[in-house]
Design a protein around this motif. Structure first.
Motif, PDB file in Angstrom:
ATOM      1  N   ALA A   1       0.827  -1.211   0.000  1.00  0.00           N
ATOM      2  CA  ALA A   1       0.000   0.000   0.000  1.00  0.00           C
ATOM      3  C   ALA A   1       0.862   1.261   0.000  1.00  0.00           C
ATOM      4  CB  ALA A   1      -0.934  -0.005   1.212  1.00  0.00           C
ATOM      5  N   ALA A   2       1.976   1.217   0.715  1.00  0.00           N
ATOM      6  CA  ALA A   2       2.868   2.379   0.759  1.00  0.00           C
ATOM      7  C   ALA A   2       3.472   2.665  -0.614  1.00  0.00           C
ATOM      8  CB  ALA A   2       3.965   2.157   1.799  1.00  0.00           C
ATOM      9  N   ILE A   3       3.860   1.615  -1.349  1.00  0.00           N
ATOM     10  CA  ILE A   3       4.458   1.855  -2.668  1.00  0.00           C
ATOM     11  C   ILE A   3       3.404   2.288  -3.668  1.00  0.00           C
ATOM     12  CG2 ILE A   3       4.412  -0.437  -3.760  1.00  0.00           C
ATOM     13  CD1 ILE A   3       7.416   1.989  -3.639  1.00  0.00           C
ATOM     14  N   VAL A   4       2.172   1.859  -3.498  1.00  0.00           N
ATOM     15  CA  VAL A   4       1.084   2.332  -4.357  1.00  0.00           C
ATOM     16  C   VAL A   4       0.958   3.849  -4.210  1.00  0.00           C
ATOM     17  CG1 VAL A   4      -1.429   2.325  -4.680  1.00  0.00           C
ATOM     18  CG2 VAL A   4      -0.195   0.164  -4.463  1.00  0.00           C
ATOM     19  N   ALA A   5       0.948   4.324  -2.967  1.00  0.00           N
ATOM     20  CA  ALA A   5       0.834   5.763  -2.712  1.00  0.00           C
ATOM     21  C   ALA A   5       2.067   6.517  -3.207  1.00  0.00           C
ATOM     22  CB  ALA A   5       0.612   6.014  -1.221  1.00  0.00           C
ATOM     23  N   THR A   6       3.242   5.965  -2.972  1.00  0.00           N
ATOM     24  CA  THR A   6       4.488   6.617  -3.396  1.00  0.00           C
ATOM     25  C   THR A   6       4.573   6.705  -4.910  1.00  0.00           C
ATOM     26  OG1 THR A   6       5.617   5.864  -1.398  1.00  0.00           O
ATOM     27  CG2 THR A   6       7.010   6.486  -3.265  1.00  0.00           C
ATOM     28  N   ALA A   7       4.241   5.620  -5.600  1.00  0.00           N
ATOM     29  CA  ALA A   7       4.299   5.621  -7.069  1.00  0.00           C
ATOM     30  C   ALA A   7       3.324   6.651  -7.641  1.00  0.00           C
ATOM     31  CB  ALA A   7       3.992   4.233  -7.616  1.00  0.00           C
ATOM     32  N   ALA A   8       2.167   6.783  -7.037  1.00  0.00           N
ATOM     33  CA  ALA A   8       1.196   7.776  -7.499  1.00  0.00           C
ATOM     34  C   ALA A   8       1.728   9.185  -7.288  1.00  0.00           C
ATOM     35  CB  ALA A   8      -0.138   7.596  -6.770  1.00  0.00           C
ATOM     36  N   ASP A   9       2.341   9.438  -6.127  1.00  0.00           N
ATOM     37  CA  ASP A   9       2.867  10.765  -5.820  1.00  0.00           C
ATOM     38  C   ASP A   9       4.052  11.141  -6.704  1.00  0.00           C
ATOM     39  OD1 ASP A   9       0.999  11.119  -3.819  1.00  0.00           O
ATOM     40  OD2 ASP A   9       2.387  10.664  -2.178  1.00  0.00           O
ATOM     41  N   ILE A  10       4.971  10.205  -6.902  1.00  0.00           N
ATOM     42  CA  ILE A  10       6.210  10.518  -7.607  1.00  0.00           C
ATOM     43  C   ILE A  10       6.046  10.496  -9.125  1.00  0.00           C
ATOM     44  CG2 ILE A  10       8.572   9.716  -8.060  1.00  0.00           C
ATOM     45  CD1 ILE A  10       8.711   8.909  -5.115  1.00  0.00           C
ATOM     46  N   SER A  11       5.399   9.440  -9.643  1.00  0.00           N
ATOM     47  CA  SER A  11       5.352   9.307 -11.097  1.00  0.00           C
ATOM     48  C   SER A  11       3.940   9.312 -11.677  1.00  0.00           C
ATOM     49  CB  SER A  11       6.079   8.025 -11.524  1.00  0.00           C
ATOM     50  OG  SER A  11       5.405   6.894 -11.021  1.00  0.00           O
ATOM     51  N   GLY A  12       2.942   9.437 -10.823  1.00  0.00           N
ATOM     52  CA  GLY A  12       1.569   9.416 -11.314  1.00  0.00           C
ATOM     53  C   GLY A  12       1.106   8.034 -11.733  1.00  0.00           C
ATOM     54  N   ALA A  13       1.873   7.004 -11.391  1.00  0.00           N
ATOM     55  CA  ALA A  13       1.514   5.634 -11.750  1.00  0.00           C
ATOM     56  C   ALA A  13       0.319   5.185 -10.919  1.00  0.00           C
ATOM     57  CB  ALA A  13       2.691   4.695 -11.514  1.00  0.00           C
ATOM     58  N   GLU A  14      -0.649   4.585 -11.591  1.00  0.00           N
ATOM     59  CA  GLU A  14      -1.833   4.086 -10.912  1.00  0.00           C
ATOM     60  C   GLU A  14      -1.735   2.577 -10.767  1.00  0.00           C
ATOM     61  OE1 GLU A  14      -6.604   3.974 -11.593  1.00  0.00           O
ATOM     62  OE2 GLU A  14      -5.522   5.753 -12.274  1.00  0.00           O
ATOM     63  N   LEU A  15      -1.224   2.148  -9.625  1.00  0.00           N
ATOM     64  CA  LEU A  15      -1.084   0.726  -9.344  1.00  0.00           C
ATOM     65  C   LEU A  15      -2.377   0.249  -8.696  1.00  0.00           C
ATOM     66  CD1 LEU A  15       2.570   0.707  -7.960  1.00  0.00           C
ATOM     67  CD2 LEU A  15       1.784   0.233 -10.283  1.00  0.00           C
ATOM     68  N   ASP A  16      -3.079  -0.652  -9.387  1.00  0.00           N
ATOM     69  CA  ASP A  16      -4.422  -1.043  -8.967  1.00  0.00           C
ATOM     70  C   ASP A  16      -4.552  -2.524  -8.613  1.00  0.00           C
ATOM     71  OD1 ASP A  16      -4.170  -2.123 -11.479  1.00  0.00           O
ATOM     72  OD2 ASP A  16      -5.890  -1.078 -12.345  1.00  0.00           O
ATOM     73  N   TYR A  17      -3.437  -3.169  -8.332  1.00  0.00           N
ATOM     74  CA  TYR A  17      -3.429  -4.572  -7.935  1.00  0.00           C
ATOM     75  C   TYR A  17      -3.973  -5.502  -9.026  1.00  0.00           C
ATOM     76  CZ  TYR A  17      -2.330  -2.819  -3.281  1.00  0.00           C
ATOM     77  OH  TYR A  17      -1.734  -2.177  -2.221  1.00  0.00           O
TER      78      TYR A  17
END
Length: 144
Positions: A19-35
């Motif tokens: 969950a932490a990397i999902v939030a970090t990826a969204a903040d840093i690169s705008g990546a939407e990791l949706d499992y």
């Protein structure tokens, strides 16, 4: 390898790392990791970016572990896997695996480190497809 993680690297904390990397990826690169398995392409792209910048596994260890937990969470949610601790694992291997039905074990954290080291020669998406029979062509997952 020295890790500085917010939570210990234990089976119960793997979802928090994901969950932490999902939030970090969204903040840093705008990546939407949706499992979803499709999001593994984004993970490969991010890891490839680290590789292109010349980052090492040691430098990126915390992020790589978190991405591995994210991949493991996809396996637990979609393929019926369960996080397990591997006592006495070698120092170069992660102490966590995802155990799939039939007692097959996958090492998604190691997959991410190998992708950084080897680039396109290691396909996280391919390893996932081999581990999850519902994701694509059947095959045996790469072990630890």
């Amino acid at each position: 390898m020295q890790l500085h993680l917010e939570h210990p690297l234990e089976p119960d904390s793997a979802p928090r790392h994901a969950a932490a990397i999902v939030a970090t990826a969204a903040d840093i690169s705008g990546a939407e990791l949706d499992y979803t398995p499709e999001s593994l392409d984004l993970v490969e792209g991010i890891v490839d970016g680290f590789r292109a910048e010349g980052a090492t596994g040691e430098e990126m260890a915390e992020s790589l572990v978190a991405f591995g937990c994210y991949i493991g969470e996809i396996l637990t949610r979609r393929a019926g896997g369960v996080w397990r601790h591997v006592p006495g694992s070698p120092p170069t291997a992660a102490p966590l695996v995802v155990e799939l039905p039939g007692a097959r074990r996958c090492c998604p954290i190691d997959w991410v480190f190998h992708r950084l080291e080897c680039g396109d020669d290691v396909s996280i998406r391919g390893l996932y497809a081999a581990a999850d029979p519902g994701a694509g062509p059947a095959g045996a997952p790469t072990g630890c």
